[in-house]
Scaffold this motif. Structure first.
Motif, PDB file in Angstrom:
ATOM      1  N   PHE A  34     -11.130  -3.184 -18.741  1.00  0.00           N
ATOM      2  CA  PHE A  34     -11.317  -4.453 -19.443  1.00  0.00           C
ATOM      3  C   PHE A  34     -10.376  -4.545 -20.635  1.00  0.00           C
ATOM      4  O   PHE A  34     -10.135  -3.552 -21.320  1.00  0.00           O
ATOM      5  CB  PHE A  34     -12.762  -4.584 -19.930  1.00  0.00           C
ATOM      6  CG  PHE A  34     -13.755  -4.668 -18.818  1.00  0.00           C
ATOM      7  CD1 PHE A  34     -14.070  -5.889 -18.246  1.00  0.00           C
ATOM      8  CD2 PHE A  34     -14.371  -3.527 -18.336  1.00  0.00           C
ATOM      9  CE1 PHE A  34     -14.990  -5.974 -17.218  1.00  0.00           C
ATOM     10  CE2 PHE A  34     -15.290  -3.599 -17.296  1.00  0.00           C
ATOM     11  CZ  PHE A  34     -15.596  -4.833 -16.734  1.00  0.00           C
ATOM     12  N   SER A  35      -9.898  -5.738 -20.903  1.00  0.00           N
ATOM     13  CA  SER A  35      -9.083  -6.004 -22.077  1.00  0.00           C
ATOM     14  C   SER A  35      -9.943  -5.929 -23.334  1.00  0.00           C
ATOM     15  O   SER A  35     -11.085  -6.391 -23.335  1.00  0.00           O
ATOM     16  CB  SER A  35      -8.453  -7.399 -21.983  1.00  0.00           C
ATOM     17  OG  SER A  35      -7.826  -7.734 -23.203  1.00  0.00           O
ATOM     18  N   GLN A  41     -13.844  -7.641 -24.539  1.00  0.00           N
ATOM     19  CA  GLN A  41     -14.680  -6.736 -23.756  1.00  0.00           C
ATOM     20  C   GLN A  41     -16.165  -7.035 -23.889  1.00  0.00           C
ATOM     21  O   GLN A  41     -16.932  -6.774 -22.970  1.00  0.00           O
ATOM     22  CB  GLN A  41     -14.386  -5.275 -24.114  1.00  0.00           C
ATOM     23  CG  GLN A  41     -14.925  -4.792 -25.447  1.00  0.00           C
ATOM     24  CD  GLN A  41     -14.021  -5.067 -26.624  1.00  0.00           C
ATOM     25  OE1 GLN A  41     -13.103  -5.876 -26.561  1.00  0.00           O
ATOM     26  NE2 GLN A  41     -14.270  -4.374 -27.726  1.00  0.00           N
ATOM     27  N   TYR A  42     -16.586  -7.589 -25.025  1.00  0.00           N
ATOM     28  CA  TYR A  42     -18.016  -7.872 -25.173  1.00  0.00           C
ATOM     29  C   TYR A  42     -18.479  -8.891 -24.137  1.00  0.00           C
ATOM     30  O   TYR A  42     -19.548  -8.756 -23.549  1.00  0.00           O
ATOM     31  CB  TYR A  42     -18.340  -8.356 -26.593  1.00  0.00           C
ATOM     32  CG  TYR A  42     -18.172  -7.270 -27.634  1.00  0.00           C
ATOM     33  CD1 TYR A  42     -19.007  -6.163 -27.642  1.00  0.00           C
ATOM     34  CD2 TYR A  42     -17.170  -7.345 -28.586  1.00  0.00           C
ATOM     35  CE1 TYR A  42     -18.848  -5.154 -28.585  1.00  0.00           C
ATOM     36  CE2 TYR A  42     -17.012  -6.336 -29.541  1.00  0.00           C
ATOM     37  CZ  TYR A  42     -17.846  -5.254 -29.524  1.00  0.00           C
ATOM     38  OH  TYR A  42     -17.689  -4.253 -30.448  1.00  0.00           O
ATOM     39  N   GLU A  43     -17.684  -9.891 -23.877  1.00  0.00           N
ATOM     40  CA  GLU A  43     -18.049 -10.913 -22.888  1.00  0.00           C
ATOM     41  C   GLU A  43     -17.830 -10.414 -21.460  1.00  0.00           C
ATOM     42  O   GLU A  43     -18.693 -10.577 -20.606  1.00  0.00           O
ATOM     43  CB  GLU A  43     -17.227 -12.183 -23.122  1.00  0.00           C
ATOM     44  CG  GLU A  43     -17.644 -13.318 -22.213  1.00  0.00           C
ATOM     45  CD  GLU A  43     -16.909 -14.608 -22.542  1.00  0.00           C
ATOM     46  OE1 GLU A  43     -16.555 -15.321 -21.580  1.00  0.00           O
ATOM     47  OE2 GLU A  43     -16.705 -14.898 -23.733  1.00  0.00           O
ATOM     48  N   THR A  44     -16.682  -9.775 -21.193  1.00  0.00           N
ATOM     49  CA  THR A  44     -16.370  -9.381 -19.821  1.00  0.00           C
ATOM     50  C   THR A  44     -17.218  -8.209 -19.345  1.00  0.00           C
ATOM     51  O   THR A  44     -17.637  -8.180 -18.188  1.00  0.00           O
ATOM     52  CB  THR A  44     -14.868  -9.082 -19.672  1.00  0.00           C
ATOM     53  OG1 THR A  44     -14.479  -8.096 -20.639  1.00  0.00           O
ATOM     54  CG2 THR A  44     -14.038 -10.337 -19.863  1.00  0.00           C
ATOM     55  N   PHE A  48     -20.048  -8.021 -16.292  1.00  0.00           N
ATOM     56  CA  PHE A  48     -20.136  -6.902 -15.351  1.00  0.00           C
ATOM     57  C   PHE A  48     -21.580  -6.398 -15.293  1.00  0.00           C
ATOM     58  O   PHE A  48     -22.134  -6.161 -14.210  1.00  0.00           O
ATOM     59  CB  PHE A  48     -19.169  -5.812 -15.801  1.00  0.00           C
ATOM     60  CG  PHE A  48     -19.015  -4.620 -14.889  1.00  0.00           C
ATOM     61  CD1 PHE A  48     -19.188  -4.697 -13.519  1.00  0.00           C
ATOM     62  CD2 PHE A  48     -18.644  -3.393 -15.428  1.00  0.00           C
ATOM     63  CE1 PHE A  48     -19.016  -3.575 -12.697  1.00  0.00           C
ATOM     64  CE2 PHE A  48     -18.473  -2.274 -14.632  1.00  0.00           C
ATOM     65  CZ  PHE A  48     -18.666  -2.359 -13.263  1.00  0.00           C
ATOM     66  N   TRP A  49     -22.219  -6.272 -16.448  1.00  0.00           N
ATOM     67  CA  TRP A  49     -23.630  -5.877 -16.490  1.00  0.00           C
ATOM     68  C   TRP A  49     -24.499  -6.890 -15.751  1.00  0.00           C
ATOM     69  O   TRP A  49     -25.383  -6.499 -14.975  1.00  0.00           O
ATOM     70  CB  TRP A  49     -24.109  -5.753 -17.941  1.00  0.00           C
ATOM     71  CG  TRP A  49     -23.965  -4.373 -18.501  1.00  0.00           C
ATOM     72  CD1 TRP A  49     -22.832  -3.820 -19.022  1.00  0.00           C
ATOM     73  CD2 TRP A  49     -24.971  -3.377 -18.562  1.00  0.00           C
ATOM     74  NE1 TRP A  49     -23.087  -2.538 -19.424  1.00  0.00           N
ATOM     75  CE2 TRP A  49     -24.387  -2.248 -19.164  1.00  0.00           C
ATOM     76  CE3 TRP A  49     -26.304  -3.339 -18.200  1.00  0.00           C
ATOM     77  CZ2 TRP A  49     -25.113  -1.072 -19.390  1.00  0.00           C
ATOM     78  CZ3 TRP A  49     -27.028  -2.184 -18.428  1.00  0.00           C
ATOM     79  CH2 TRP A  49     -26.431  -1.064 -19.005  1.00  0.00           C
ATOM     80  N   ASP A  50     -24.270  -8.174 -15.986  1.00  0.00           N
ATOM     81  CA  ASP A  50     -25.059  -9.209 -15.306  1.00  0.00           C
ATOM     82  C   ASP A  50     -24.918  -9.109 -13.799  1.00  0.00           C
ATOM     83  O   ASP A  50     -25.900  -9.216 -13.061  1.00  0.00           O
ATOM     84  CB  ASP A  50     -24.641 -10.605 -15.777  1.00  0.00           C
ATOM     85  CG  ASP A  50     -25.032 -10.885 -17.221  1.00  0.00           C
ATOM     86  OD1 ASP A  50     -25.905 -10.175 -17.763  1.00  0.00           O
ATOM     87  OD2 ASP A  50     -24.452 -11.823 -17.807  1.00  0.00           O
ATOM     88  N   LEU A 108     -25.012  -6.123 -31.345  1.00  0.00           N
ATOM     89  CA  LEU A 108     -24.151  -5.086 -30.782  1.00  0.00           C
ATOM     90  C   LEU A 108     -22.836  -4.960 -31.543  1.00  0.00           C
ATOM     91  O   LEU A 108     -22.384  -3.850 -31.836  1.00  0.00           O
ATOM     92  CB  LEU A 108     -23.887  -5.357 -29.296  1.00  0.00           C
ATOM     93  CG  LEU A 108     -23.271  -4.224 -28.501  1.00  0.00           C
ATOM     94  CD1 LEU A 108     -24.161  -2.992 -28.518  1.00  0.00           C
ATOM     95  CD2 LEU A 108     -23.030  -4.665 -27.058  1.00  0.00           C
ATOM     96  N   GLY A 109     -22.214  -6.065 -31.894  1.00  0.00           N
ATOM     97  CA  GLY A 109     -20.965  -6.023 -32.643  1.00  0.00           C
ATOM     98  C   GLY A 109     -21.126  -5.310 -33.970  1.00  0.00           C
ATOM     99  O   GLY A 109     -20.290  -4.493 -34.367  1.00  0.00           O
ATOM    100  N   GLN A 110     -22.229  -5.594 -34.674  1.00  0.00           N
ATOM    101  CA  GLN A 110     -22.519  -4.937 -35.947  1.00  0.00           C
ATOM    102  C   GLN A 110     -22.770  -3.441 -35.740  1.00  0.00           C
ATOM    103  O   GLN A 110     -22.327  -2.615 -36.533  1.00  0.00           O
ATOM    104  CB  GLN A 110     -23.729  -5.596 -36.608  1.00  0.00           C
ATOM    105  CG  GLN A 110     -24.116  -4.960 -37.920  1.00  0.00           C
ATOM    106  CD  GLN A 110     -25.419  -5.518 -38.487  1.00  0.00           C
ATOM    107  OE1 GLN A 110     -26.058  -6.372 -37.893  1.00  0.00           O
ATOM    108  NE2 GLN A 110     -25.806  -5.017 -39.634  1.00  0.00           N
ATOM    109  N   MET A 111     -23.483  -3.102 -34.674  1.00  0.00           N
ATOM    110  CA  MET A 111     -23.737  -1.695 -34.379  1.00  0.00           C
ATOM    111  C   MET A 111     -22.423  -0.949 -34.200  1.00  0.00           C
ATOM    112  O   MET A 111     -22.226   0.130 -34.761  1.00  0.00           O
ATOM    113  CB  MET A 111     -24.603  -1.550 -33.125  1.00  0.00           C
ATOM    114  CG  MET A 111     -26.054  -1.937 -33.313  1.00  0.00           C
ATOM    115  SD  MET A 111     -27.001  -1.973 -31.767  1.00  0.00           S
ATOM    116  CE  MET A 111     -26.882  -0.291 -31.218  1.00  0.00           C
ATOM    117  N   TYR A 112     -21.510  -1.546 -33.414  1.00  0.00           N
ATOM    118  CA  TYR A 112     -20.236  -0.875 -33.167  1.00  0.00           C
ATOM    119  C   TYR A 112     -19.366  -0.827 -34.410  1.00  0.00           C
ATOM    120  O   TYR A 112     -18.638   0.152 -34.617  1.00  0.00           O
ATOM    121  CB  TYR A 112     -19.501  -1.505 -31.981  1.00  0.00           C
ATOM    122  CG  TYR A 112     -19.974  -0.902 -30.684  1.00  0.00           C
ATOM    123  CD1 TYR A 112     -19.681   0.421 -30.359  1.00  0.00           C
ATOM    124  CD2 TYR A 112     -20.745  -1.628 -29.802  1.00  0.00           C
ATOM    125  CE1 TYR A 112     -20.133   0.997 -29.193  1.00  0.00           C
ATOM    126  CE2 TYR A 112     -21.202  -1.064 -28.623  1.00  0.00           C
ATOM    127  CZ  TYR A 112     -20.897   0.246 -28.316  1.00  0.00           C
ATOM    128  OH  TYR A 112     -21.345   0.824 -27.169  1.00  0.00           O
TER     129      TYR A 112
END
Length: 141
Positions: A34-35, A41-44, A48-50, A108-112
């Motif tokens: 993933f880019s 990557q958060y969206e793509t 993939f998870w979905d 998730l973004g804040q966690m990372y």
């Protein structure tokens, strides 16, 4: 600012309670690249998870991120219980100390951001459920 609960755990503690992981620390699943440009990557990876959750159920999935470059990340989705159909990769994971962080998918973004303050990761393993909870395990070598 909300403080994230980060605790160090060892391989034995980290992997206990998860079926079919065994002592070999292998991760088997379906891999894609993933880019990471503009945090795409958060969206793509979410898509993939979905896709995989439709077939296997989100609560039975685990995702593994590795092999970061300035432009991409390799990401594997496997099963907590069982082996995913037609896997295309099997990775041996290190026996190092892993760190575990729990939170909400919306954060998730804040966690990372918090995780990456200490430097790049070698491996990350993610778990998500349908109630918006997530767990990230990571290690640096």
């Amino acid at each position: 600012m909300k403080k994230l609960g980060i605790t160090a755990v060892t391989k034995q503690l980290l992997f206990s309670g998860y079926n079919n992981w065994g002592d070999s620390m292998k991760f088997t699943g379906k891999s894609r690249t993933f880019s990471t440009e503009n945090d795409a990557q958060y969206e793509t990876i979410g898509a993939f998870w979905d896709e995989m959750a439709e077939k296997y159920g989100r609560a039975n999935l685990r995702g593994l991120g590795f092999n970061w470059t300035p432009d991409s990340i390799d990401y594997v989705i496997g099963l907590i219980d069982g082996i995913i159909d037609n896997p295309n990769i099997e990775l041996d994971l290190p026996d190092d100390v892993w760190v575990k962080v729990k939170g909400k998918t919306d954060n998730l973004g804040q966690m990372y951001s918090e995780i990456y303050k200490e430097g790049n990761l070698t491996f990350e393993i993610e778990f998500f459920d349908d109630n918006g909870n997530c767990e990230v395990w990571y290690t640096r070598i």
